[in-house]
Design an enzyme around this catalytic site. Structure first.
Site, PDB file in Angstrom:
ATOM      1  N   GLY C 145       0.830  -1.194   0.000  1.00 55.89           N
ATOM      2  CA  GLY C 145       0.000   0.000   0.000  1.00 55.89           C
ATOM      3  C   GLY C 145       0.869   1.250   0.000  1.00 55.89           C
ATOM      4  O   GLY C 145       2.045   1.212   0.377  1.00 55.89           O
ATOM      5  N   CYS C 146       0.303   2.358  -0.421  1.00 56.35           N
ATOM      6  CA  CYS C 146       1.089   3.584  -0.546  1.00 56.35           C
ATOM      7  C   CYS C 146       1.537   4.103   0.814  1.00 56.35           C
ATOM      8  O   CYS C 146       2.700   4.476   0.994  1.00 56.35           O
ATOM      9  CB  CYS C 146       0.310   4.641  -1.316  1.00 56.35           C
ATOM     10  SG  CYS C 146      -1.373   4.934  -0.718  1.00 56.35           S
ATOM     11  N   TYR C 147       0.619   4.127   1.776  1.00 56.62           N
ATOM     12  CA  TYR C 147       1.021   4.597   3.112  1.00 56.62           C
ATOM     13  C   TYR C 147       2.059   3.662   3.741  1.00 56.62           C
ATOM     14  O   TYR C 147       3.038   4.133   4.320  1.00 56.62           O
ATOM     15  CB  TYR C 147      -0.194   4.719   4.028  1.00 56.62           C
ATOM     16  CG  TYR C 147      -1.150   5.839   3.686  1.00 56.62           C
ATOM     17  CD1 TYR C 147      -0.739   7.168   3.703  1.00 56.62           C
ATOM     18  CD2 TYR C 147      -2.476   5.581   3.374  1.00 56.62           C
ATOM     19  CE1 TYR C 147      -1.633   8.199   3.413  1.00 56.62           C
ATOM     20  CE2 TYR C 147      -3.374   6.606   3.084  1.00 56.62           C
ATOM     21  CZ  TYR C 147      -2.951   7.914   3.106  1.00 56.62           C
ATOM     22  OH  TYR C 147      -3.830   8.927   2.830  1.00 56.62           O
ATOM     23  N   VAL C 150       5.695   4.381   2.324  1.00 53.23           N
ATOM     24  CA  VAL C 150       6.425   5.553   2.814  1.00 53.23           C
ATOM     25  C   VAL C 150       6.683   5.460   4.309  1.00 53.23           C
ATOM     26  O   VAL C 150       7.759   5.823   4.794  1.00 53.23           O
ATOM     27  CB  VAL C 150       5.691   6.853   2.403  1.00 53.23           C
ATOM     28  CG1 VAL C 150       4.351   6.985   3.069  1.00 53.23           C
ATOM     29  CG2 VAL C 150       6.555   8.073   2.669  1.00 53.23           C
TER      30      VAL C 150
END
EC number: 1.2.1.38
Lengths: 338, 338, 338, 338
Positions: C145-147, C150
Site C-alpha cells: 500500500g502507498c502509506y 512511505v
C-alpha cells in the site's frame, strides 16, 4: 417584519449558499429544508459549514413541506419548478434558482432544454435596464444563470457602442457544476488541469446571455460563449470582447454611468483588474474595461462568485426587492480573501 | 554521438524543465549549470526534483562557463542572450528560451520590449509552415513563447479560411510567470482565484502570435489576446475563435491535413476535448475544433504544457533538428496524470 | 528480451500510472488492457494522457484476456486477485497492486478486510530487509500500500533504536482514493479543505505498517496512524515519530547505512526537507531525520508519489527484479516540478 | 456604543481579516489603517476584497496615527508591539496579533525569539480554563498563535487523562506564512506539493502550546509538534494524540463538558470529522475525538481557520470581552463552503 423561508434543494451547493446568506439576514426565519435523495439526513452531513443549523433534518421536497412559508427558494434541477410553484399559492414569493423560467422564447427553451416551456418569470438581474421595477412587485423570480449574470453585466453598458457580436470566454470554478459526483469533477481530475466544455455555442447559458444583451441593444446580438473549468471551488472570471463601432465615444464613461448607483457592481479604478478571489462569498461584481486600440476592440473583464451574486446572492437580492426590504439587506460586498 | 550541453539559468523553471528532459535524453551529457544570483548554491536547493544532479553546484552565468559545450541553452531574462551568444562561437548551437530573437520586426521589438533589437533567429516552432527546414541547419534558435506556441498551432491551419482577426483567451498556470517571488504570485493569492493580465493587447506575446499567423495567412492578422492566470502550476488552455469566410469549406479536414504527420500535435477525435492535465510534462499539443453555426465562427481549443512543449520541450526538439537527431528523441507524448 | 504485459484495471489511476511507466520501459510490449464497467470504451476516454495508446480499446477483465502474457499487473479492488491469479499459470508473473496478498496473518486479514484470507505473496518493498531476494525468484508479488511504503521506509532503519510505538500522520493527495466518483472526493469539496479519515487506527494500512515494522524490529510495534486528505492529486508526506531509546546512538548514521546503496531511497542532506512536489511522477522516496532533543524523540519526514513508488513504480521495480532485469529499468528519480 | 478602532499592519493577511470581520461588527467604526512599506498606497491595492474601504489610504505605522482610537489592533512582525503599545495610553485597548506577549517565561522567549522579553499580556484564548475572566478587564491582549489555538483547544480537556507527552501534526494553508514574497511560498511551489517545516520541535509555536497545556495539566507537558504546509490558502487541520492513563475514564464526556457552553468550539457528533473547508471564514473550531484501543491512545482531530479564529477572529472575540460586549458580536460560526 420576519419572513419565514423554505429552501428546496438544501443539500446542494446553491441551497447551502442560500442558507449561508439567509443565516445572516436580519429579517428571515429559516423554515423547511428539503431535499430529494438526501431527505431524512441531518443537514450537517451535507452542509457541515452551517453550524447554527446543526440540529436540522432534511425533509422531502414536496409542496406540503414547502407550504406555509412567505418565501420559497427553489434550488432544483431544471424541470421541477413550475409544478411545485403552481401548488404554492400566488402570494408566496417563489425564487427559482433553476433555469425553468429564464428564457422568454418557448422555441429557444425547447431547443436548449427540451420539453415544454413553463413560461418565463421576471428575471432576477436588477442591474439590467428595466428589470428592477418588475422585481419589486412579482411573486415569482427567475434567478439568472451564473455565466449570464457576469457576462450580461460585463457587456450591457456597451450595447449600442459595439458591433452586435460578442465573444465571452468565462473561466469558472467547479461548484457551478453541482454536487452530483461525476468522474470529470473529481478533485484528482480538476486539480492541476484546465478544460473547456460546451464549446461552439453548445452551452445552455448562451441563449440566456443573448436574450439579455439583445434586449438591451434593441437588436439581435450574437454571442460566442466558451466556458472553461479551472481548479478552484468558486468564482467566474469572464473575458468579454467586441468590436467598437466607429463612433463609440468614451466607453468607460458609459460603464461609469451605468453602474454609478449600483451597490453591487463595481467598475474598478483604472489599473486595477478583477480577481475572483476578491469576491469570494461576496455579492459584488468587479469590472474593468479597456480598449485594444490596434483592433478597435473593447475588452471587459468581470469577476463574480458564481454561488453568491451568481446564484444565491441574486436570489436574496431579489427577495429583498420583492418584499420591499432594502435591496442590500443580508448581502455584502466584502469578500473572504485570501 | 554524445553532445555536451550547458544550461544558463539552471535555477529557474525553464532551466529546471530543460534539465528534466535532458536527463532522459540518450545523446546528451550535462555540463555547466549556470545562474545569476543563485550561483554558488547546490542545484538541489533550487531543483530538488533533479536527484541525479544532486552533486552539482551552480556557477555564474558567464561566457567562460558556457564555452566548450556543443549546445548552450539560454533560459535568461530578456536582453541577455545576444551578448552571450556572440561570445560562444558560431559552431556552438545556442537555443534561446528567451524573447530576444523571436520578433523579426525591429520596430515591433522596440515597441513591446524597448531597447535595441538584437535581430531574429530561426523560430523554433517546426510545426509552423516553413520553419522546420530552417531549424535543421541553424546554430541559433529562438524558442517561441508559450502562449504563441499554443495559439499559433491552434489557428495556423485556419489561416485563409477565417477573417483575419482572431480572439485568443488563454488560461495559464503560474509557472509561466517564473520563479522570482512577487506578491501576486504567492500561493495564498493564486489558489482560489482567477485573474486576467495584459488585457487589451498589452501582453508581449501578442505581436509574436500576430507575426506567426500573418506569415501563414499571407496578410496581416489582428490578434485580440487575453491571458488569464489560474490556480495550477503548469498548463495553458487556449480558446481561439475567428469568423469563418463564406467559402471556408471543411475546416476540420484542414486541421487533419496540417497535423497528420506531426508527432507532437494531436487533433483529438470528435467529442473529446483537450485538458492541460493530459499534457503535464509531455511535449504534446492537444487540439479540438468546432464551428458555432449560429455565428459561423470557428472555435479551437488547445492544451499545452507551458514549460514542456511551451518552452523546454520545444528547445530540445529544436536541438534534435539542428543536430540531425530524430526530432522526437528524449521527448514524450505521455503526460503525468492525474 | 521483450516481455509482453497486460494490465487489469487499466482505466483507473493505478492502471494509468502502470501504463505511463511501461510506455517508457525498453523491454516491455503492452498487450491486453482490461477493465470492469469501462470495458468496450476507448482507453483514451479514461486515460487521455496516454497518447501512444490512443488506438487501444478496453476489454473485459477475464482470465482469457489476461492469458498469454509474460506479466500481468492487477490493479483491481481487493478480493479479485486470487481467483484471477489461479487461472493465469504458475509461470506468469502476477504483480498485484491490490491488498489481497499483503498481510501474512489470516486473522489480521479477516479483521481488517473481512472474508477469507487468500494467502500472502512476497511483499514488493525490496528496500525492507530480507525482501529483495524473495522478489527475485517469485512469480507472485504483493505490491505494498502507498502509506505502508512511505511509513515503513521512513521508520525501518530506526527499529531497535526507538521504543516500539510509532506515530505516523501522513498527508495525501486524492488519487489514492481512486477514480470512483464519491461526493467527498469532488473537486469542490477537496480544494480549499483538509480532512482526516480512518482516525484512531481505523485505516486498513495500519496493520500493514505494523507488520513491516514489527518484522524489522523483531518485536511487536504499535502504530498510531492517521491519514489526512489534502488538495493535491498526488503525493504523500508522512511525519513519523517515536521515542528514542536511551542508548540509541547516531540515528542519522543508521539511515545513511540503511539506504546507502538504494537507488530510490534518498536521505537528503541536512537542512533540506522532503516535498512531494519533488517526487511527482518519480520513483524516489525522500527522507529527512532529526531528533527533538527536548523530548528525545526521533522525527522522520518522508515524501513519495503514491501512484509511482507508492504503487505502480513499485510494481515495475518488482517486475524488473523478478525478470532479472536491472532493478531501475524504466524508472526514474527525476520528478516533474513545479 | 460605537468604538473607534485602528489596525496597524492593515496591508497584510491578519490585517485584512481583521478589517473583514470589523466591517461586519455593528459597534465598530474603522479609523486609521497603517502599514510599513505599503504606507501611501490605496488599501484596495492590497486588500481588493474590502470594497467598502475602497476610498481608504494606508498611512505609516506610528503611534501618532494609532493614537485617538478606542481599540488598536497590532498585526505586525514580532518585536514591534511593546514600544508602540507603550505610547498608546493605558486606557486604549491594544490587541496584539503578534507573538511578543504570548510567552510568560522570559528565558523561553529568549530561546525561541531572541532579544529581550517584552513581558506577557493576558492570553487571548478565552476557552482555556482561567483566561476568560482576565480578558474581561484587560487593556492589553496577546492573541494566540494559530497553531497553539487549535492544538490547545484540541488537547486541553484531555490534560490529566493522558500521559504528559503529546504529538501534534498540524497541516496548514499558506496564509499563515504571511504575504511577504518568498520563493518557497510561490503558487508554483505550493500547489501540488506538501512540505514539513520546523520539524523536531523547531517551530516557535511549540513552547506556546506547551505553556498552555502545562498550565491546564498542572505539570510540564512535552509537545512534539510538526507543521506541514499544504496547497490551500486557509485552514489548519491538527491531528493530536497522546497515550491515555490507565484510569482515564470517558474522554468524550470530558470534551463534551469542557465545551458545552462555548459558542465557538464544537465537538462534532460521533461519525462526523472536522474539515477546514467547513470553517473557512468562520470563528468556529471543530473537534472530534476517538480512542485507538489497540494502543490505548487518544486521537483528536481539530479544524480551524488560521486567519479567523486562529488570529483575527480571536482578536475580535477578545475585544468584545474587554469592552463588555457580547462575546460573539460580529463573529460567526458559518463557514463559506465549498
Amino acid at each position: 417584519m420576519t419572513v419565514r423561508i423554505a429552501v428546496a434543494g438544501a443539500s446542494g451547493y446553491a441551497g447551502g449558499e442560500l442558507l449561508r446568506l439567509l443565516l445572516g439576514h436580519p429579517d428571515v426565519e429559516i423554515g423547511a429544508l428539503t431535499a430529494g435523495g438526501n431527505a431524512g439526513a441531518p443537514l450537517l452531513a451535507h452542509q457541515p459549514h452551517l453550524l447554527p443549523l446543526a440540529d436540522r433534518t432534511l425533509v422531502e421536497t414536496t409542496a406540503e413541506h414547502l407550504a406555509g412559508h412567505d418565501v420559497v427558494f427553489l434550488a432544483l434541477p431544471h424541470g421541477h419548478s413550475a409544478a411545485l410553484a403552481a401548488r404554492l399559492g400566488e402570494d408566496t414569493l417563489v425564487v427559482d434558482c433553476g433555469a425553468d423560467h429564464r428564457l422568454t422564447d418557448a422555441r429557444s427553451w425547447e431547443r436548449w432544454y427540451g420539453g415544454e416551456h413553463a413560461g418565463s418569470w421576471p428575471y432576477g438581474l436588477p442591474e439590467l435596464p428595466g428589470h428592477r421595477d418588475a422585481l419589486r412587485t412579482t411573486r415569482r423570480v427567475a434567478v439568472p444563470g451564473c455565466y449570464p449574470t457576469v457576462s450580461s453585466l460585463a457587456l450591457a453598458p456597451a450595447m449600442g457602442l459595439v458591433e452586435p457580436e460578442v465573444t465571452v470566454v468565462a473561466v469558472s470554478g467547479t461548484s457551478g457544476a453541482g454536487k452530483a459526483p461525476k468522474p470529470n469533477l473529481l478533485g484528482s481530475e480538476v486539480m492541476g488541469s484546465l478544460s473547456a466544455y460546451g464549446v461552439g455555442g453548445a452551452h445552455r447559458h448562451t441563449p440566456e446571455i443573448a436574450q439579455n444583451l439583445s434586449a438591451v441593444a434593441g437588436e439581435p446580438v450574437g454571442v460566442s460563449f466558451t466556458p472553461v473549468l479551472a481548479p478552484l471551488p468558486r468564482g467566474i472570471l469572464a473575458t468579454c470582447s467586441a468590436t467598437l463601432k466607429a463612433d463609440a465615444g468614451d466607453v468607460r464613461a458609459a460603464y461609469e454611468e451605468a453602474y454609478a448607483d449600483e451597490p453591487f457592481v463595481h467598475l474598478l479604478p483604472e489599473g486595477h483588474w478583477p480577481t475572483t478571489g476578491a469576491v469570494l462569498g461576496s455579492n459584488a461584481v468587479l469590472l474593468q474595461v479597456t480598449v485594444d486600440h490596434d483592433l478597435n476592440r473593447l475588452v471587459v473583464v468581470a469577476a463574480v462568485d458564481n454561488l453568491a451574486k451568481g446564484t444565491a446572492g441574486a436570489a436574496v437580492q431579489c427577495m429583498n426587492l420583492a418584499l420591499g426590504l432594502p435591496e442590500t439587506t443580508g448581502l455584502s460586498t466584502v469578500g473572504v480573501a485570501p
